[in-house]
Design a protein around this motif. Sequence first.
Motif, mmCIF file in Angstrom:
data_model
loop_
_atom_site.group_PDB
_atom_site.id
_atom_site.type_symbol
_atom_site.label_atom_id
_atom_site.label_comp_id
_atom_site.label_asym_id
_atom_site.label_seq_id
_atom_site.Cartn_x
_atom_site.Cartn_y
_atom_site.Cartn_z
ATOM 1 N N GLY A 117 0.856 -1.180 0.000
ATOM 2 C CA GLY A 117 0.000 0.000 0.000
ATOM 3 C C GLY A 117 0.893 1.230 0.000
ATOM 4 N N TYR A 118 0.298 2.412 -0.224
ATOM 5 C CA TYR A 118 1.133 3.591 -0.488
ATOM 6 C C TYR A 118 0.913 4.739 0.491
ATOM 7 N N LEU A 119 0.314 4.449 1.640
ATOM 8 C CA LEU A 119 0.054 5.522 2.605
ATOM 9 C C LEU A 119 1.024 5.425 3.785
ATOM 10 N N ARG A 120 0.986 6.451 4.637
ATOM 11 C CA ARG A 120 1.895 6.461 5.797
ATOM 12 C C ARG A 120 1.650 5.272 6.707
ATOM 13 N N VAL A 121 0.360 4.911 6.875
ATOM 14 C CA VAL A 121 0.071 3.792 7.770
ATOM 15 C C VAL A 121 0.776 2.531 7.264
ATOM 16 N N HIS A 122 0.775 2.343 5.952
ATOM 17 C CA HIS A 122 1.449 1.156 5.395
ATOM 18 C C HIS A 122 2.958 1.251 5.598
ATOM 19 N N ALA A 123 3.505 2.426 5.299
ATOM 20 C CA ALA A 123 4.964 2.584 5.435
ATOM 21 C C ALA A 123 5.385 2.296 6.878
ATOM 22 N N GLY A 124 4.548 2.715 7.844
ATOM 23 C CA GLY A 124 4.856 2.455 9.259
ATOM 24 C C GLY A 124 4.858 0.954 9.545
ATOM 25 N N TRP A 125 3.890 0.241 9.001
ATOM 26 C CA TRP A 125 3.840 -1.218 9.187
ATOM 27 C C TRP A 125 5.106 -1.869 8.622
ATOM 28 N N PHE A 295 -6.816 4.415 -20.009
ATOM 29 C CA PHE A 295 -5.406 4.272 -19.619
ATOM 30 C C PHE A 295 -4.912 5.542 -18.924
ATOM 31 N N GLU A 296 -5.347 6.686 -19.424
ATOM 32 C CA GLU A 296 -4.920 7.944 -18.800
ATOM 33 C C GLU A 296 -5.386 7.992 -17.338
ATOM 34 N N GLU A 297 -6.619 7.545 -17.073
ATOM 35 C CA GLU A 297 -7.145 7.630 -15.703
ATOM 36 C C GLU A 297 -6.627 6.488 -14.835
ATOM 37 N N LEU A 298 -6.777 5.282 -15.353
ATOM 38 C CA LEU A 298 -6.458 4.083 -14.562
ATOM 39 C C LEU A 298 -4.957 3.947 -14.308
ATOM 40 N N ILE A 299 -4.160 4.383 -15.280
ATOM 41 C CA ILE A 299 -2.714 4.182 -15.121
ATOM 42 C C ILE A 299 -2.020 5.509 -14.795
ATOM 43 N N VAL A 300 -2.097 6.494 -15.712
ATOM 44 C CA VAL A 300 -1.300 7.714 -15.485
ATOM 45 C C VAL A 300 -1.775 8.458 -14.233
ATOM 46 N N ARG A 301 -3.084 8.764 -14.166
ATOM 47 C CA ARG A 301 -3.586 9.555 -13.031
ATOM 48 C C ARG A 301 -3.506 8.775 -11.724
ATOM 49 N N ARG A 302 -3.905 7.517 -11.792
ATOM 50 C CA ARG A 302 -3.912 6.719 -10.555
ATOM 51 C C ARG A 302 -2.481 6.515 -10.047
ATOM 52 N N GLU A 303 -1.552 6.296 -10.950
ATOM 53 C CA GLU A 303 -0.180 6.039 -10.498
ATOM 54 C C GLU A 303 0.554 7.335 -10.156
ATOM 55 N N LEU A 304 0.055 8.454 -10.695
ATOM 56 C CA LEU A 304 0.549 9.756 -10.227
ATOM 57 C C LEU A 304 0.173 9.931 -8.746
ATOM 58 N N SER A 305 -1.014 9.459 -8.378
ATOM 59 C CA SER A 305 -1.437 9.548 -6.968
ATOM 60 C C SER A 305 -0.532 8.696 -6.078
ATOM 61 N N CYS A 306 -0.201 7.499 -6.531
ATOM 62 C CA CYS A 306 0.688 6.631 -5.725
ATOM 63 C C CYS A 306 2.075 7.254 -5.617
ATOM 64 N N ASN A 307 2.523 7.864 -6.707
ATOM 65 C CA ASN A 307 3.800 8.582 -6.665
ATOM 66 C C ASN A 307 3.725 9.694 -5.616
ATOM 67 N N PHE A 308 2.616 10.424 -5.612
ATOM 68 C CA PHE A 308 2.430 11.556 -4.697
ATOM 69 C C PHE A 308 2.497 11.106 -3.232
ATOM 70 N N LEU A 404 -16.456 5.290 -0.400
ATOM 71 C CA LEU A 404 -15.996 3.905 -0.240
ATOM 72 C C LEU A 404 -14.555 3.760 -0.714
ATOM 73 N N ASP A 405 -14.191 4.586 -1.707
ATOM 74 C CA ASP A 405 -12.813 4.527 -2.196
ATOM 75 C C ASP A 405 -11.910 5.533 -1.484
ATOM 76 N N GLY A 406 -12.385 6.126 -0.388
ATOM 77 C CA GLY A 406 -11.586 7.126 0.331
ATOM 78 C C GLY A 406 -10.404 6.494 1.054
ATOM 79 N N ARG A 407 -9.623 7.316 1.724
ATOM 80 C CA ARG A 407 -8.403 6.891 2.419
ATOM 81 C C ARG A 407 -7.449 6.218 1.426
ATOM 82 N N ASP A 408 -7.391 6.818 0.248
ATOM 83 C CA ASP A 408 -6.669 6.233 -0.881
ATOM 84 C C ASP A 408 -5.751 7.310 -1.468
ATOM 85 N N PRO A 409 -4.625 6.919 -2.066
ATOM 86 C CA PRO A 409 -3.770 7.930 -2.717
ATOM 87 C C PRO A 409 -4.559 8.837 -3.662
ATOM 88 N N ASN A 410 -5.520 8.258 -4.395
ATOM 89 C CA ASN A 410 -6.327 9.069 -5.317
ATOM 90 C C ASN A 410 -7.125 10.146 -4.590
#
Length: 466
Positions: A117-125, A295-308, A404-410
């Motif tokens: 996962g890509y959030l602080r809680v995951h990094a802490g785990w 592809f722009e939404e599912l890959i570029v935008r979504r993975e920009l969020s994970c990068n962020f 429902l999709d909250g608490r997510d990089p997006n």
Amino acid sequence: MSQRERVTTLGAASAASPHRYVLYWMQSSLRSTWNHALEYAVHHANTRGLPLAVVFCLTPDYPDAQERHYRFLLEGIRETAAKLADRGIRLQVVAGDPPQIIAGLSRHAALTVLDRGYLRVHAGWYRYLQSHAASPLVQVESNVVVPVHHAYHKEAYSAGILRPRIQPLLQHFLQPIPEVELKNSAAIDVEDFLSDIRSIDTERVTNPDYISGFFSMDSVATAVDCFSGGELSAQQRWQDFLDRRLDRFHLDRNDPAAAGSSLLSPYLHFGMISPVQMALDARECGSSEGVDVLFEELIVRRELSCNFTTYNQAYDSPDCLPDWAVRTLAEHAGDPREYIYRYEEFALADTHDPYWNAAQNQLRKTGHMHGYMRMYWGKKVLEWSKTWQEGFATLIRLNDTYELDGRDPNGYAGVAWCFGKHDRAWQERPVFGKIRYMNDNGLRRKFDIDSYAARWNDDQITARSK
Ligand SMILES: Cc1cc2nc3c(=O)[nH]c(=O)nc-3n(C[C@H](O)[C@H](O)[C@H](O)COP(=O)(O)OP(=O)(O)OC[C@H]3O[C@@H](n4cnc5c(N)ncnc54)[C@H](O)[C@@H]3O)c2cc1C
């Protein structure tokens, strides 16, 4: 076997033999297929002739989780447990603190595999496990098409920076994930290996009475009926999207009055469907315009969020914003606001604007707001809050509580975008400064927004009617 770029060795500790199993901590990729981490763990169990222990840890105090999130998750757990059983693999669900449980179980493991996962809680785990795991520790990234560090080694300023880095890698990373048959299917009971562990019956996990024995929950966002969690529901929705909506996706996805988008974000959030599978399926059967936009939404935008959220640890606070955005918002901090609302008024959809209220009502009732309305919704909270910082905090809280999709990089990237993140400066105006502005005239001009408002502002509407 998994592409090596997806695999990161986090620790090389070595538990004393005899090793009793290979351990897979399934947490962010809750699915039995298209799961690189699972197949990696099965492969390594086979190589060692060991059984596989797959464990999901349920934690009652996951940050900001509400009843609607738990129910969706528990439905998913039940389905994945059943699907894994068909493959001769047992999923065990245990209640408690995830990294402590996994560290304890790693004492008997030849290898511990985790997903990502890509959030602080995951990094802490993961940090905790790096210092406490007793076995070799390997992380396998399966919820993105291009592994985050491989795509870019630092925070990307905008999609324009990440897109040209991701696109040439798609050919390499968009590959099917072969299922590996587990050879030693001896059932492992994790309760035999760790005292004080509480195992949850995956058949009964969606029974509220049963689960209340584990958790007491005081939740403002109650469960919703229009989404049921799990990989089967995800696949049904996905197939329906491929059959009926992908070809017109580029035309319909922005229209709040049309059902043009996939509605798969909650499933992606919980790892109930793989973006690799989605991209490969879409490429197989969609028109080029629809697929390009997906592809722009599912890959570029979504993975920009994970990068962020990977590279910017302040992702849920105004500190994450670029300097130009903070400067312009500060310059306009004293501008008069025509309307000012508090969090409670926003949460109850109690503003003067029927379109904004409709968006918030859709969210409260269904757990999912239309994508285009999320932008309008966010921009107006900036405009109608006492300060822009308060607006930022209000949006994070609304989004994490009700989506429902909250608490997510997006979600964090989406909120920050409303305040200038990943965007450029626009023409200066009151309150917003140079931050991009949106207004209701745009909604009226482009869409049948009144029918959207009528639908969601009707108090008689229940979540089931969606
Ligand atoms: C203020 C605000 C808050 C948001 N909060 C969230 C959130 O909490 N969780 C969330 O998953 N998305 C969030 N988004 C992004 C986007 O609105 C949703 O992902 C999308 O509306 C989900 O609906 P869908 O699954 O039908 O998307 P589709 O249009 O079918 O797109 C397919 C998938 O692509 C991804 N995607 C689509 N649009 C975006 C985008 N703009 N940025 C990143 N990924 C995208 C999602 O994973 C989505 O499921 C937010 C956007 C804004 C402006």
